[in-house]
Design an enzyme around this catalytic site. Structure first.
Site, PDB file in Angstrom:
ATOM      1  N   MET A 158      45.542  73.975  54.018  1.00  0.00           N
ATOM      2  CA  MET A 158      46.236  75.223  54.334  1.00  0.00           C
ATOM      3  C   MET A 158      46.124  75.598  55.810  1.00  0.00           C
ATOM      4  O   MET A 158      45.983  76.764  56.170  1.00  0.00           O
ATOM      5  CB  MET A 158      45.717  76.356  53.442  1.00  0.00           C
ATOM      6  CG  MET A 158      45.926  76.103  51.961  1.00  0.00           C
ATOM      7  SD  MET A 158      47.648  75.735  51.514  1.00  0.00           S
ATOM      8  CE  MET A 158      48.400  77.339  51.762  1.00  0.00           C
ATOM      9  N   ARG A 159      46.194  74.605  56.654  1.00  0.00           N
ATOM     10  CA  ARG A 159      46.175  74.810  58.107  1.00  0.00           C
ATOM     11  C   ARG A 159      47.267  73.971  58.733  1.00  0.00           C
ATOM     12  O   ARG A 159      47.515  72.842  58.291  1.00  0.00           O
ATOM     13  CB  ARG A 159      44.842  74.349  58.707  1.00  0.00           C
ATOM     14  CG  ARG A 159      43.632  75.029  58.157  1.00  0.00           C
ATOM     15  CD  ARG A 159      43.419  76.385  58.775  1.00  0.00           C
ATOM     16  NE  ARG A 159      42.313  77.059  58.136  1.00  0.00           N
ATOM     17  CZ  ARG A 159      42.109  78.354  58.197  1.00  0.00           C
ATOM     18  NH1 ARG A 159      42.930  79.128  58.870  1.00  0.00           N
ATOM     19  NH2 ARG A 159      41.091  78.911  57.582  1.00  0.00           N
ATOM     20  N   LEU A 160      47.891  74.502  59.777  1.00  0.00           N
ATOM     21  CA  LEU A 160      48.805  73.695  60.575  1.00  0.00           C
ATOM     22  C   LEU A 160      47.979  72.844  61.531  1.00  0.00           C
ATOM     23  O   LEU A 160      47.094  73.361  62.217  1.00  0.00           O
ATOM     24  CB  LEU A 160      49.749  74.589  61.379  1.00  0.00           C
ATOM     25  CG  LEU A 160      50.855  75.299  60.607  1.00  0.00           C
ATOM     26  CD1 LEU A 160      51.644  76.206  61.540  1.00  0.00           C
ATOM     27  CD2 LEU A 160      51.775  74.287  59.937  1.00  0.00           C
ATOM     28  N   LEU A 161      48.254  71.548  61.558  1.00  0.00           N
ATOM     29  CA  LEU A 161      47.551  70.685  62.505  1.00  0.00           C
ATOM     30  C   LEU A 161      48.041  70.978  63.913  1.00  0.00           C
ATOM     31  O   LEU A 161      49.237  71.193  64.127  1.00  0.00           O
ATOM     32  CB  LEU A 161      47.805  69.219  62.169  1.00  0.00           C
ATOM     33  CG  LEU A 161      47.284  68.711  60.821  1.00  0.00           C
ATOM     34  CD1 LEU A 161      47.657  67.243  60.644  1.00  0.00           C
ATOM     35  CD2 LEU A 161      45.774  68.900  60.703  1.00  0.00           C
ATOM     36  N   HIS A 215      54.634  69.458  49.278  1.00  0.00           N
ATOM     37  CA  HIS A 215      55.032  70.862  49.336  1.00  0.00           C
ATOM     38  C   HIS A 215      55.675  71.257  48.006  1.00  0.00           C
ATOM     39  O   HIS A 215      56.524  70.519  47.493  1.00  0.00           O
ATOM     40  CB  HIS A 215      56.016  71.102  50.482  1.00  0.00           C
ATOM     41  CG  HIS A 215      56.396  72.539  50.637  1.00  0.00           C
ATOM     42  ND1 HIS A 215      55.508  73.487  51.106  1.00  0.00           N
ATOM     43  CD2 HIS A 215      57.548  73.207  50.349  1.00  0.00           C
ATOM     44  CE1 HIS A 215      56.105  74.675  51.107  1.00  0.00           C
ATOM     45  NE2 HIS A 215      57.348  74.520  50.651  1.00  0.00           N
ATOM     46  N   ASN A 259      52.703  65.062  53.873  1.00  0.00           N
ATOM     47  CA  ASN A 259      52.283  66.305  53.242  1.00  0.00           C
ATOM     48  C   ASN A 259      53.097  66.529  51.973  1.00  0.00           C
ATOM     49  O   ASN A 259      54.254  66.137  51.893  1.00  0.00           O
ATOM     50  CB  ASN A 259      52.513  67.474  54.215  1.00  0.00           C
ATOM     51  CG  ASN A 259      51.947  68.786  53.712  1.00  0.00           C
ATOM     52  OD1 ASN A 259      50.992  68.815  52.939  1.00  0.00           O
ATOM     53  ND2 ASN A 259      52.535  69.888  54.156  1.00  0.00           N
ATOM     54  N   ASP A 287      55.539  66.977  61.055  1.00  0.00           N
ATOM     55  CA  ASP A 287      55.876  67.104  62.469  1.00  0.00           C
ATOM     56  C   ASP A 287      55.280  68.423  62.969  1.00  0.00           C
ATOM     57  O   ASP A 287      54.416  69.002  62.302  1.00  0.00           O
ATOM     58  CB  ASP A 287      57.389  66.996  62.701  1.00  0.00           C
ATOM     59  CG  ASP A 287      58.182  68.123  62.029  1.00  0.00           C
ATOM     60  OD1 ASP A 287      57.573  69.105  61.544  1.00  0.00           O
ATOM     61  OD2 ASP A 287      59.425  68.015  61.994  1.00  0.00           O
ATOM     62  N   ASN A 305      45.787  67.181  43.704  1.00  0.00           N
ATOM     63  CA  ASN A 305      46.554  66.024  44.172  1.00  0.00           C
ATOM     64  C   ASN A 305      45.619  64.911  44.626  1.00  0.00           C
ATOM     65  O   ASN A 305      45.876  63.726  44.391  1.00  0.00           O
ATOM     66  CB  ASN A 305      47.482  66.404  45.320  1.00  0.00           C
ATOM     67  CG  ASN A 305      48.702  67.179  44.866  1.00  0.00           C
ATOM     68  OD1 ASN A 305      49.001  67.253  43.686  1.00  0.00           O
ATOM     69  ND2 ASN A 305      49.409  67.761  45.812  1.00  0.00           N
ATOM     70  N   GLY A 359      41.839  70.362  45.204  1.00  0.00           N
ATOM     71  CA  GLY A 359      42.084  68.930  45.350  1.00  0.00           C
ATOM     72  C   GLY A 359      42.671  68.248  44.131  1.00  0.00           C
ATOM     73  O   GLY A 359      42.331  67.106  43.837  1.00  0.00           O
ATOM     74  N   GLY A 400      56.651  71.314  63.160  1.00  0.00           N
ATOM     75  CA  GLY A 400      57.178  72.504  62.504  1.00  0.00           C
ATOM     76  C   GLY A 400      56.436  72.816  61.218  1.00  0.00           C
ATOM     77  O   GLY A 400      55.450  72.154  60.866  1.00  0.00           O
ATOM     78  N   SER A 453      58.306  68.251  47.109  1.00  0.00           N
ATOM     79  CA  SER A 453      58.714  67.342  48.177  1.00  0.00           C
ATOM     80  C   SER A 453      57.495  66.675  48.794  1.00  0.00           C
ATOM     81  O   SER A 453      56.397  67.251  48.811  1.00  0.00           O
ATOM     82  CB  SER A 453      59.464  68.103  49.284  1.00  0.00           C
ATOM     83  OG  SER A 453      60.574  68.815  48.779  1.00  0.00           O
TER      84      SER A 453
END
Length: 197
Positions: free
Chosen positions: A89-92, A108, A106, A140, A14, A12, A142, A135
């Site tokens: 570290m999970r895709l929603l 990156h 997010n 979204d 950030n 954590g 993807g 970035s």
């Protein structure tokens, strides 16, 4: 005042930077909750700043969708104006993204669309890139494909390892994130209109 929920998986760093920024009365956003997909060490930052936190364990749910439903219930309970993924570290699941889009951002550790995915720093080094970056994007469905809200280049130096390069990217990521949240709160940055390449 923009209310923000932050979701993490790890230390954590950030999140800590955002909590420190929001601790300034002049900053136009407040962190109202911190959530994690595991018992992350970064939850200690929320405790230090008196911010409520919760864990929705990914492995405690039979599917990503079931995990997303419970995460959605926790987020609904605090009704944030913005959700920040800070090292989650999970895709929603798509249903959760659809529910909150475009109010999920997010960070990156690459200059998207270069080097998307979980190993952006490692991939930049493996490609022999002379520079990479950081970035902040709108989430979204993807993998790191949403509209870009802010980004900045970071040089790759001779002898860089994954760790040394990532340590130089992190301060840039933090600065960009703090500024993006401030600009969203001040209505200076429309979430629907990132500069998608």
């Amino acid at each position: 005042m923009l209310s923000v929920a932050v979701l993490i998986s790890g230390t954590g760093s950030n999140l800590r930077a955002l909590l420190e920024a929001a601790d300034d009365p002049a900053y136009p956003a407040r962190i109202v909750a911190v959530g994690a997909d595991r018992d992350a060490s970064g939850l200690a930052h929320a405790e230090a700043f008196g911010v409520p936190s919760f864990v929705v364990g990914y492995r405690d749910h039979p599917t990503r969708e079931a995990w997303g439903e419970e995460l959605g219930r926790r987020l609904d309970a605090v009704q944030p104006d913005l959700i920040v993924l800070s090292g989650l570290m999970r895709l929603l699941p798509p249903a959760l993204v659809a529910r909150w889009a475009p109010r999920i951002v997010n960070t990156h550790p690459a200059y998207l669309p270069e080097f998307p995915g979980a190993h952006g720093v490692r991939d930049a080094l493996a490609a022999g890139a002379a520079q990479t970056g950081a970035s902040v994007i709108v989430v979204d469905d993807g993998v790191d494909t949403g509209p870009i809200l802010a980004q900045e280049r970071v040089p790759v130096l001779p002898g860089d390892t994954e760790d040394t390069l990532h340590e130089r990217i992190k301060p840039v990521e933090r600065r960009l994130l703090i500024d993006v949240v401030r600009r969203i709160a001040a209505d200076e940055l429309p979430l629907a209109g990132g500069a998608h390449p």
